[in-house]
Structure formats: structure tokens, C-alpha cells
Write an enzyme that holds these catalytic residues in place. Sequence first.
Site, PDB file in Angstrom:
ATOM      1  CG  ASP A  72      -1.839   1.110   1.422  1.00 40.07           C
ATOM      2  OD1 ASP A  72      -3.269   0.785   0.811  1.00 40.07           O
ATOM      3  OD2 ASP A  72      -1.678   2.300   1.612  1.00 40.07           O
TER       4      ASP A  72
ATOM      5  CG  ASN B  35      -4.155  11.261  -5.365  1.00 40.80           C
ATOM      6  OD1 ASN B  35      -3.210  11.314  -6.399  1.00 40.80           O
ATOM      7  ND2 ASN B  35      -4.659   9.979  -5.011  1.00 40.80           N
TER       8      ASN B  35
ATOM      9  CD  GLU C 229      -3.808   3.260  -1.287  1.00 40.78           C
ATOM     10  OE1 GLU C 229      -5.022   2.982  -1.936  1.00 40.78           O
ATOM     11  OE2 GLU C 229      -3.942   3.724  -0.280  1.00 40.78           O
TER      12      GLU C 229
ATOM     13  CG  HIS D   2      -6.973  11.577  -9.080  1.00 44.78           C
ATOM     14  ND1 HIS D   2      -7.130  10.757  -9.818  1.00 44.78           N
ATOM     15  CD2 HIS D   2      -7.173  11.699  -7.608  1.00 44.78           C
ATOM     16  CE1 HIS D   2      -7.696   9.712  -8.758  1.00 44.78           C
ATOM     17  NE2 HIS D   2      -7.766  10.250  -7.642  1.00 44.78           N
TER      18      HIS D   2
ATOM     19  CG  ASP E  75      -3.990   8.579 -12.311  1.00 41.72           C
ATOM     20  OD1 ASP E  75      -4.464   8.133 -11.264  1.00 41.72           O
ATOM     21  OD2 ASP E  75      -4.751   8.959 -13.209  1.00 41.72           O
TER      22      ASP E  75
END
Length: 327
Positions: A204, A212, A247, A217, A221
Site C-alpha cells: 500500500d 494526490n 493504491e 490526481h 496516477d
Amino acid sequence: MEQLMRFKATNYRIEDIHLFRDITEENRKLIADIVKDCLVVKACAGQVVLDANSAGAKLFIVLRGALGVTRLTEQSNQLENTITQFLPGECVGEISVLDEEIHSATISAISDSELLLIEAETLWRLIDESNGVARNLLQLLSFRIRAANAQIRSRQKVGEFYRQLSMVDGLTGLHNRAWLNAQLPGMVQHAHATAAALSIIMVDLDHFKRFNDEHGHLLGDDALQTAAKVLNAGLRPSDFAARYGGEEMMVILPGANHKSALGVAQRLCNRLGKTKVFIDRHKPLPHITGSFGVATLSDEQDSNALISCADAALYRAKANGRNQVAS
Ligand SMILES: Nc1nc2c(ncn2[C@@H]2O[C@H](COP(=O)(O)OP(=O)(O)OP(=O)(O)O)[C@@H](O)[C@H]2O)c(=O)[nH]1
């Protein structure tokens, strides 16, 4: 379909019809005698000649024009497209005459066409009386079977392509959750059956919400893609990496005992922490780190129990300060 005349009143020749090809002179006369009173009908462009789902005891031979296997659109009942064409000399409907089942496809006239209509009874008589007709019909059926097999094979290939596609996560290129759900139980079963080791690592990304929020965002990504590359690059060909969701990612290590799984997790954790995420963007961004939870399959454990163990280990890695491995 409009009835035009009897075959004997037309100028069409028996020898141009594929079903009556390569037949002795004597036999041809016999065939001409049998089909002379068969009707010639007219099918206008777009008109349905054979309707899928309806039974048919008739064979149609194209004398002029062209027929095609067509798909009917669901709403409008309009002809959508023509996949296979039947040209002068070729016939349609023979399989339904032979097996008395419904037609497997809808066939319509592509252009205004003239067709020789042969009733089932007449076709059987032709088969009984002429070896040549029977042979031609067998050849035609072999051709149809091969064509159908080729179509099935190509559909299977397309199906397999889309199946594979649906098992891949679009953002990271890793296997996706659907793949994991389909594969992990089988791997667990295999490990139990062969008494082989199996370990998984739940990964994780740390403080990813903050990442973010701070960088947007889209850069988030990018960070996810980078992390996926780090995982993939650090694995052997027999290992797997999948995106578990959001994630969170999972690494599966078939054959790995707990000690070696911990080693792999530590290696991946170090590499992720050191990887420059946006090396080509000239914008200094922090490295991303991840927390890693390792679990090794024990007796009687199923895939869900194994995942729960890895999840609990991941929770400990987070609680201990992140950017580390726990088991
Ligand atoms: N950019 C991007 N963000 C995602 C994607 N999937 C999940 N996230 C984000 O990942 C973040 C996960 O946040 P949290 O579950 O609070 O965890 P965290 O911020 O990483 O904190 P810890 O796990 O405790 O270190 C959320 O903000 C999600 O929106 C994705 O495909 N792209």
C-alpha cells in the site's frame, strides 16, 4: 417471392450450377429432367430468402444476382450487413433440407436475384439418382464445416483477446482484481496439493491521499504507474503482481517460503523508496514509499484467509511508521 417461370423455360444451363458440376452427359440429362419443372423465383434486393429460426424444406440455387448471410438489427429489422455472399451457381439452404432443422442464418438478396427453387423431395430424388450430385453435396458440406470451424476459431481468438484484456488493469498494466479472484484460489489449491510454499505481499502506498492532494490526481496516477513498474521489475518471471484496488497492490510468490518472501518484500520496499518518480519532469517531487505486509500460506488456509493475514501484516507496517515490511 414472385414466381417467374419453370426452369425449362429459361436459358440457364445445368452445367453452370455447382451442385450439378462434373457430371456425366447421361446423368446431366436425368438431372435436367428432374429439375425442369422446378420454379424460378425472383428475390428483390433486401428481400429475405431464408429466415433464421424458421424451418425450410427448400434449396435455393442462385441463377442471377447475389445472396448474402445477413444480420438483422434488433430494433429496426433492417439488414445490417452482409458477411458471406452466394453468387450464381451456388446454393443455400441445403443443410436444413438434409437435417430438417431450422436455418442457422438469415439469407437475403443483395441485389435483384433469380433463384431456382428445389423442394426437399426433389433434392432427395437427385441424390438418389445421381452419385455426382451426392458427391458435390458432400464436398459442399465439407466446405461449409471447414468455414464454420475457421469462424469458430477466429471468434475464440477474439474472445481470448478480450478476456485477457479484461484481466489487465488499465492504469498500471498489472493484473487486475478480476484476474486475482480467478487465479489466486487455484494457486492456493495447487500449493496445498503439492505441499509447495506460497507467499503473498500486500503493498500500500504511503500517504497517497496527501500525495494526490498536493500534486493532483494525474501525478498520483503517474506515481501509481511508477510503483507498479518497480514491483514488476523486481520480480522473477514465475511471480505475479496485481492491482488489488486503489493504491493497493499485491505480489504473489509461488514457491516462496516466509523467509524469502520477507527478503523480496524488503528489496521491493527499498527500491520503491529510492525510485525517482518524475525523472523527466524537472519538477522536484518527493519519492513515494510503500508499506508491505507479508503472509505465507499455512495448512488449511484458503485464499481469503491468506489475504486477511497479509492485510493484518500491512496494517502493522503502517502502524509502525510506514515505508517498511511487516509480517
Ligand atoms: N491518483 C490516483 N489516486 C488513487 C487511485 N486509486 C486510489 N487513489 C487514492 O489513494 C488514496 C488512498 O488514501 P488512503 O486510503 O486514505 O490512504 P493513504 O493516504 O495512502 O494513507 P496510508 O495508507 O495510511 O499511508 C485516496 O486518496 C484515493 O483517492 C488512482 O487510481 N489514482
